[in-house]
Scaffold this active site. Sequence first.
Site, PDB file in Angstrom:
ATOM      1  CG  HIS A 260      19.395  46.636 -54.214  1.00  0.00           C
ATOM      2  ND1 HIS A 260      18.423  45.905 -54.870  1.00  0.00           N
ATOM      3  CD2 HIS A 260      20.418  45.779 -54.008  1.00  0.00           C
ATOM      4  CE1 HIS A 260      18.851  44.669 -55.047  1.00  0.00           C
ATOM      5  NE2 HIS A 260      20.057  44.570 -54.535  1.00  0.00           N
ATOM      6  CB  VAL A 414      11.512  49.993 -53.607  1.00  0.00           C
ATOM      7  CG1 VAL A 414      10.937  51.392 -53.628  1.00  0.00           C
ATOM      8  CG2 VAL A 414      12.260  49.722 -54.901  1.00  0.00           C
ATOM      9  CG  HIS A 415      14.914  46.410 -54.416  1.00  0.00           C
ATOM     10  ND1 HIS A 415      15.708  46.560 -55.529  1.00  0.00           N
ATOM     11  CD2 HIS A 415      13.636  46.420 -54.872  1.00  0.00           C
ATOM     12  CE1 HIS A 415      14.937  46.666 -56.606  1.00  0.00           C
ATOM     13  NE2 HIS A 415      13.681  46.586 -56.231  1.00  0.00           N
ATOM     14  CG  LEU A 416      14.132  47.473 -47.412  1.00  0.00           C
ATOM     15  CD1 LEU A 416      12.652  47.816 -47.382  1.00  0.00           C
ATOM     16  CD2 LEU A 416      14.838  48.219 -46.311  1.00  0.00           C
TER      17      LEU A 416
END
Lengths: 478, 100
Positions: A260, A414-416
Site C-alpha cells: 500500500h 507498513v503493509h507488504l
Amino acid sequence: MSNSPLTCQVAVIGSGPGGAITACLLAEAGRDVLLIEEGRNLPLESCPPFSHTELEQKYRSGGVTVAFGSPKIQYVEGCCVGGGSEINSGLYHRTPPDLLQQWQRDFKVIGLLEQDLLPHFQACETALSVGYCPGELPLASLKLHQGAQSLGWESREIPRWFRYDKSPSGELNQGTRQSMTKTFIPRALAAGCQLQAQTSVKSLHPENGGKRWRIRAVSQGKAVDIMAETVFVCCGAIQTPALLHRSGIKHNIGKSLAMHPTVKVVAQFPEVVNPPHVGVPMHQVKEFAPKISFGCSISSFPYLSLALSDHQVALNHVHTHWSQMAIYYAMITGGQGKITILPGFRDPLVQYHLTPNDLKALATALQKLCYLLLTAGAEILYPSISGSPPLTCFDDLNQLPQSLPRDRSNLMTVHLFSSCPMGEDEQRCATNSFGQVYGLKNLYIADASLLCTAPGVNPQGSIMAIAHRNALHFLGKL
Amino acid sequence: MLDHKAVGIAPDLLQHKEKVLSFVLAQYQRMPDFLKLPFGILTFCFNFWGLVTGGRFFIYLSASQQKKQIQAWQSSSLKISRDFIKFYESLVIFSGCSYV
C-alpha cells in the site's frame, strides 16, 4: 527433539502472526513443533511503542529498509519474536468479501469466501480481544472523522487488538496491544512448542527423497542444522521469497510483491489534538476504498520532526506546537514489485514500480485528504513532497501536483504482501489454496505472501484468519 | 556532523549528542548489507570533499564550513548526494528528538 542436528516434526520459520498461529494450532494438536525466529525474544513492554529503542530492538535493519524504484518507498518489517504484531498499530479488519470473490475468480482460490473464513476471523478476534476503544477517542482521530462527516464521506472507527484492564479504583487503563507474544506464542509454548530465537535460517534442502527438510541456520554465530518432516515458512512478504530463492525454489515466488504505497501530510490545528502517549488514532476514511483510504499515523514529537524536516520548519516550532499537529496518510493499492537475491549478500533487494496512473492516484488521494483536513479545521498542511509549500486554504490545493513527482515524493508503507500468491491457478500462483508450495508436499507458506492482491485494509486480520484456516486444513480438521 | 550550528538544530535538542552519534553509527551497521559499502564509500567521499573545497577533511572543518558543505550536498543536482544527506539528517533528527 534431540541434539545435533535438532530434529522436529514441524518447523515453523518466523514467529509473526502467520507463524505464531500455525505453531500454536499445530502444537495444541499434539505435533512436535519448533518455532524459529531470527530476532530476539523480548516482551512487548521491553521498549516504548514507536520509539527509537523499538527501532533498534524489533525492526529489521533498524527500520532502514527501502524498496528501490522511482520513487523509492521506505518500508518496515518486524524482526523479533511476534514479528510485525509487536510493532504495528493493532488496527483490525476482516478481508473485504468482494476481494475474496475476486481472488476466487482471478487466482482460482477455493474455500476462501466470507462464510469460509468467518469461523477463523471469530477465533482470532476472540484470542486477540479485538474490539473498540472503550474510552474517549483522541481528537486527532475525531478530526479525520469530523472532516469526513462534513463532506458526507464514509468514515469509521476501526477495532483494535487491545485489552483494557481495570485498575483497583475501577478505571480502565489505556489498553495493552494483544500481540503474538501476549496471545498465540504463550499458548504455543504451553502446548509444548519449542521456541528458538535469534536463529537465522539460511536455506532449506530436501533430503531422503523429499520426505524431510534440512534447515541450515545460524544461531548466535554458530551454524545449526535442523531436520523437519514439514516446514512452514512464515517470514513475511519479503523474507519468505528471499529464503525460498536462496533454497532454489522459485516458481512464482517473489515476482508479484504488492504493498500500500502511502503519502503523508502533517496537519496543524488551532487546538491540542495530539496529547502524549496517544498511540495510533483509530478512524479511517473508506469512502474511496479499496483504491484509496485515509487514516492517521503515529504522531509523536520525533516522527513529526522527521515528517517536517523537508519543510524547513524549525524544530523549536515543532517542539512547541507538536501537540497541535498530527500525521495523516493517504494510501493506494497500486504498483508491483519483486524480490531479488544479490550474489554474495544476505539481504534481499526489493524493487517496486509505480505506473503514471499510480502516481496520479496518489496525487488525487493526497488532494482529497488535504481537502478533508482543511474542512476539519486544520490551519496549515505540510504534504510529504520535498519543496512543496505549506497549504493554508482551499485555494492552495491547486498548488498540489496532478501526479506525484517521482524525484520529490517521500513515500512509505507498513503493509507488504502477495509475493507468493495462493490459488489453484498454477501458472500464476506459488502455492495451492491452502499454502502448500507447488511441487513440494511438505513445504508450506503461512504469512502475508499468500494474499493474492493488496487488500486495501490493514492486512493482519487476513493473515491471521488464513493461517488459522490453513493450519486446521493441514491437521485435517476442515 | 552533529554540531548544532552545522545542522541547524536547536542546541537543546542535541544535548544528548553522544547518544545520537551512537544511534546513527548503530543504524549504519544495521542497514541492509548491500547498502553498507556504497554508503561507506559515499561517507568517505563526503569527508574527502571537505579537503577538496575547504582544505581539510569535513570532520575538521569549522561549523560554518560544515554547514555550507551540507547545504551544497543537500541542494545538489545529484540525487545520490541529496539522499545521502537526507539519510543522516533523518537519523539525527529522529534520535535527537527522541531524547528531548
